[in-house]
Scaffold this active site. Structure first.
Site, PDB file in Angstrom:
ATOM      1  N   LYS A   1       0.841  -1.206   0.000  1.00 29.32           N
ATOM      2  CA  LYS A   1       0.000   0.000   0.000  1.00 29.32           C
ATOM      3  C   LYS A   1       0.873   1.251   0.000  1.00 29.32           C
ATOM      4  CE  LYS A   1      -2.975  -1.215  -1.076  1.00 29.32           C
ATOM      5  NZ  LYS A   1      -3.284  -2.521  -1.450  1.00 29.32           N
TER       6      LYS A   1
ATOM      7  N   GLU B   1       2.657   1.696  -3.360  1.00 30.55           N
ATOM      8  CA  GLU B   1       1.736   2.026  -4.453  1.00 30.55           C
ATOM      9  C   GLU B   1       1.344   3.488  -4.472  1.00 30.55           C
ATOM     10  OE1 GLU B   1      -1.178  -1.669  -5.483  1.00 30.55           O
ATOM     11  OE2 GLU B   1      -1.384  -0.852  -3.489  1.00 30.55           O
TER      12      GLU B   1
HETATM   13  C1  G6P Z   1      -3.402  -4.307 -10.012  1.00 31.96           C
HETATM   14  C2  G6P Z   1      -4.046  -3.428  -8.961  1.00 31.96           C
HETATM   15  C3  G6P Z   1      -3.904  -4.089  -7.593  1.00 31.96           C
HETATM   16  C4  G6P Z   1      -4.502  -5.487  -7.624  1.00 31.96           C
HETATM   17  C5  G6P Z   1      -3.892  -6.341  -8.741  1.00 31.96           C
HETATM   18  C6  G6P Z   1      -4.667  -7.634  -8.952  1.00 31.96           C
HETATM   19  O1  G6P Z   1      -2.030  -4.332  -9.836  1.00 31.96           O
HETATM   20  O2  G6P Z   1      -3.450  -2.149  -8.947  1.00 31.96           O
HETATM   21  O3  G6P Z   1      -4.577  -3.307  -6.618  1.00 31.96           O
HETATM   22  O4  G6P Z   1      -4.289  -6.105  -6.400  1.00 31.96           O
HETATM   23  O5  G6P Z   1      -3.934  -5.634  -9.980  1.00 31.96           O
HETATM   24  O6  G6P Z   1      -5.945  -7.296  -9.391  1.00 31.96           O
HETATM   25  P1  G6P Z   1      -7.221  -8.213  -9.275  1.00 31.96           P
HETATM   26  O7  G6P Z   1      -8.308  -7.397  -9.894  1.00 31.96           O
HETATM   27  O8  G6P Z   1      -6.925  -9.459 -10.060  1.00 31.96           O
HETATM   28  O9  G6P Z   1      -7.446  -8.502  -7.847  1.00 31.96           O
END
Ligand code: G6P
Length: 620
Positions: free
Chosen positions: A497, A500
């Site tokens: 977190k 990011e």
């Molecule tokens: C991206 C987002 C993340 C998320 C990941 C997996 O990197 O920024 O926040 O955890 O994708 O996404 P999903 O929709 O498969 O959970």
């Protein structure tokens, strides 16, 4: 990641496209553009930067027409420039396209097209598809096709798609073909909104909310022709498809900011409710088990399962790690968590008794989808733990469990994490009660789960404390996040977190493992965030804290309310309610989400739309 919007009908096209692009902003992007087919030509407006900049450009240089396409670009091939923004023009302007995905053979095609005389104006892979389409359109016209005839255009689309390798969601306008929008999908999501005398096209349902509830999700290799009052769908090899119209559940207010300044904060505060939603109707006090309806496997089939593989990316992978611990503890089920991007290309031995779960908020993550398909191909039952109803993974899975968390707009996932952990705990309870878990044990867990929404509300009371800590720590450039057992995934998630949204370097580590490397980083400039609520190995984690303190590293502790001892070692303590160890990830995630949020605010970062990241990662 890239977002597509399209419209054909009677409304003002530029406004509709711009509104759609605004609603797709949450996916992550760096440039935006629209193309509108007017009476004589296709007009394009595009620009690197925010949709607001594009809207300003459209205001000063208006466009008109009854059909149009729009795009938010998340750069893959070529820098973030006006030229690389979509839409892209093919040939002399006879076709214009927007694209989500990656054309993998773009280099070969680009060379071939350059030899044929096509002039490239961008560095994108997409422009290759645009010129190729123009090339095949000319070919069809040479063979006698009418340029303004939709059949001629469709033949050119088919010929083009035959030569593309990779993934695409495409929106296409043909200059000579009035009131027609053609869409094609392979690997990148597209949904068609069905209205009265109008059709919408979008990467996900958010641009359609408030306009129509009737949607058709396109499947891979499908091509859709949208004309006012007429929707035609074809499969590239199987021919005509009768559109299966589904009803959207989402309502406009789900995506309103309400009283909050940012979606991330709103979604953090929604967690008592979203956890309640994940639990609703799923606790059976009588039988002391969970009720999980959508697995589509009989009790007999489930008892045959002797191993679970959880596959996911990002935050969802972290919730999978909590899932591994709880499934092994409650159900004595050997469980592994695999990065989907690795699993898709590995070939680990998996027997026919292995059950696979794809965990995904969006249901569109390209790697998770590919890993799931790979497991399906090998005959394993593949289920999804997913938030977005109707998403590709939800549709392709053999069954699964929805989170019911409502739309998550903030790019950094918050409420989806705690809902995933809740659902995985329910799954562990369900499988546990089918196997070894006693009735009283099941009863106890049910009682504890029931209390969780209230405990999360209590955990949110740490907000003022967290704000204060953020104020004092936001200038540090390196952080360690440390926890053990159930709190190790929480440490990973806390570090993610912070990375990011505040762009601060942060590493999550098992607290004891930090002696094998990260401890070398510890000094007065490197704070450690310890996730240290009371539990079986609490004294061990406290020893790890002492090791950091001996090296004069600042310490922030996330601890159970009432734990005054911890304040003697930590510089700052943030208190959360005392819950059973397996539920600690839920309460401990809250202060870490808030900490990242406030540190990012101090550093002037855009918390909802962090640089370079995308909400829905639809390329590999
Ligand atoms: C991206 C987002 C993340 C998320 C990941 C997996 O990197 O920024 O926040 O955890 O994708 O996404 P999903 O929709 O498969 O959970």
């Amino acid at each position: 990641m890239c977002g597509i919007v399209g419209y054909v009908g009677y409304r003002s096209v530029p406004e509709l496209l711009l509104e759609g692009l605004h609603r797709l902003e949450y996916r992550g992007y760096d440039s935006a553009g629209i193309a509108v087919l007017g009476d004589r030509d296709i007009e394009i407006r595009k620009k690197a930067g925010r949709v607001n900049h594009l809207a300003e450009l459209v205001r000063t240089k208006p466009v008109t027409g009854r059909v149009g396409i729009g795009h938010t670009r998340w750069a893959t091939h070529g820098a973030t420039t006006d030229q690389n923004s979509h839409p892209h023009v093919g040939g002399n302007g006879d076709v214009v396209i927007v694209h989500n995905g990656v054309i993998e053979n773009y280099d070969v095609l680009r060379k071939q097209l350059t030899q044929l005389g096509y002039v490239f104006r961008s560095q994108t892979d997409t422009e290759v598809a645009a010129h190729l389409l123009s090339h095949h359109l000319e070919e069809q016209i040479r063979l006698g096709g009418e340029p303004g005839d939709v059949e001629t255009c469709l033949k050119a689309v088919y010929a083009t798609l035959d030569r593309l390798k990779g993934t695409y969601g495409l929106g296409i306008l043909f200059r000579e073909c009035p009131d027609t929008l053609i869409a094609a999908r392979c690997g990148s999501p597209l949904v068609v909104g069905v209205g009265k005398d109008e059709y919408f096209l979008a990467s996900d349902a958010s641009p359609l909310v408030g306009y129509t509830k009737d949607v058709v999700y396109l499947s891979d290799h499908e091509i859709a022709v949208l004309q006012p009052g007429n929707l035609r769908i074809e499969h590239r090899s199987r021919g005509s498809v009768s559109p299966s119209v589904q009803t959207l559940e989402q309502v406009a207010s789900d995506t309103d900011l309400g009283q909050y300044e940012h979606y991330m904060l709103k979604e953090i505060y929604e967690q008592p409710q979203t956890i309640e939603n994940a639990l609703r109707g799923r606790l059976d006090g009588e039988e002391a088990t969970a009720v999980i309806g959508g697995l589509n496997l009989t009790a007999k089939e489930l008892r045959r399962i002797d191993r679970i593989v959880l596959t996911a990316c990002g935050t969802s992978w972290h919730s999978g790690l909590v899932g591994e611990y709880v499934l092994e503890e409650f159900a004595r089920m050997p469980t592994e968590v695999e990065y989907a991007s690795e699993l898709r290309y590995r070939n680990p031995p998996m027997s026919d008794r292995t059950l696979v779960f794809a965990i995904t908020q969006s249901g569109e993550t390209a790697d998770t989808l590919a890993a799931m398909r790979e497991c399906k191909r090998k005959g394993h039952p593949t289920l999804a733990i997913c938030n977005v109803v109707g998403s590709t993974i939800a549709r392709e899975a053999d069954g699964g469990i929805y989170l019911h968390a409502g739309p998550e707009i903030g790019v950094a996932s918050t409420k989806a994490f705690t809902s995933q952990v809740t659902v995985l705990t329910l799954l562990a309870l369900y499988l546990g009660r089918m196997r070894h878990m006693s009735y009283p044990a099941g009863k106890r867990i049910i009682g504890q789960l029931r209390d969780m929404p209230e405990k999360i509300s209590k955990a949110l009371e740490c907000h003022a404390q967290v704000k204060d800590v953020a104020e004092r720590y936001h200038h540090f450039n390196n952080f360690l996040y440390l926890g053990r057992l159930y709190n190790f995934p929480v440490a990973l998630e806390g570090a993610l977190k912070l990375k990011e949204i505040s762009y601060i370097h942060a590493e999550g580590y098992p607290a004891a493992e930090m002696k094998h490397g990260p401890i070398a980083l510890v000094d007065q400039q490197t704070p450690s965030v310890f996730v240290v609520p009371r539990g079986g190995i609490y004294p061990k984690v406290v020893s790890n804290m002492e090791e950091i303190r001996a090296r004069r590293g600042p310490i922030i502790a996330i601890a159970c309310e009432g734990d005054t001892d911890i304040a003697r070692i930590a510089d700052d303590v943030i208190y959360v309610p005392d819950v059973e160890e397996y539920l600690q990830p839920l309460v401990c995630a809250i202060p870490l989400q808030l900490l990242a949020y406030h540190i990012a605010l101090h550093r002037g970062c855009n918390v909802d739309r962090p640089r370079n990241l995308a909400k829905s990662v639809t390329v590999e």
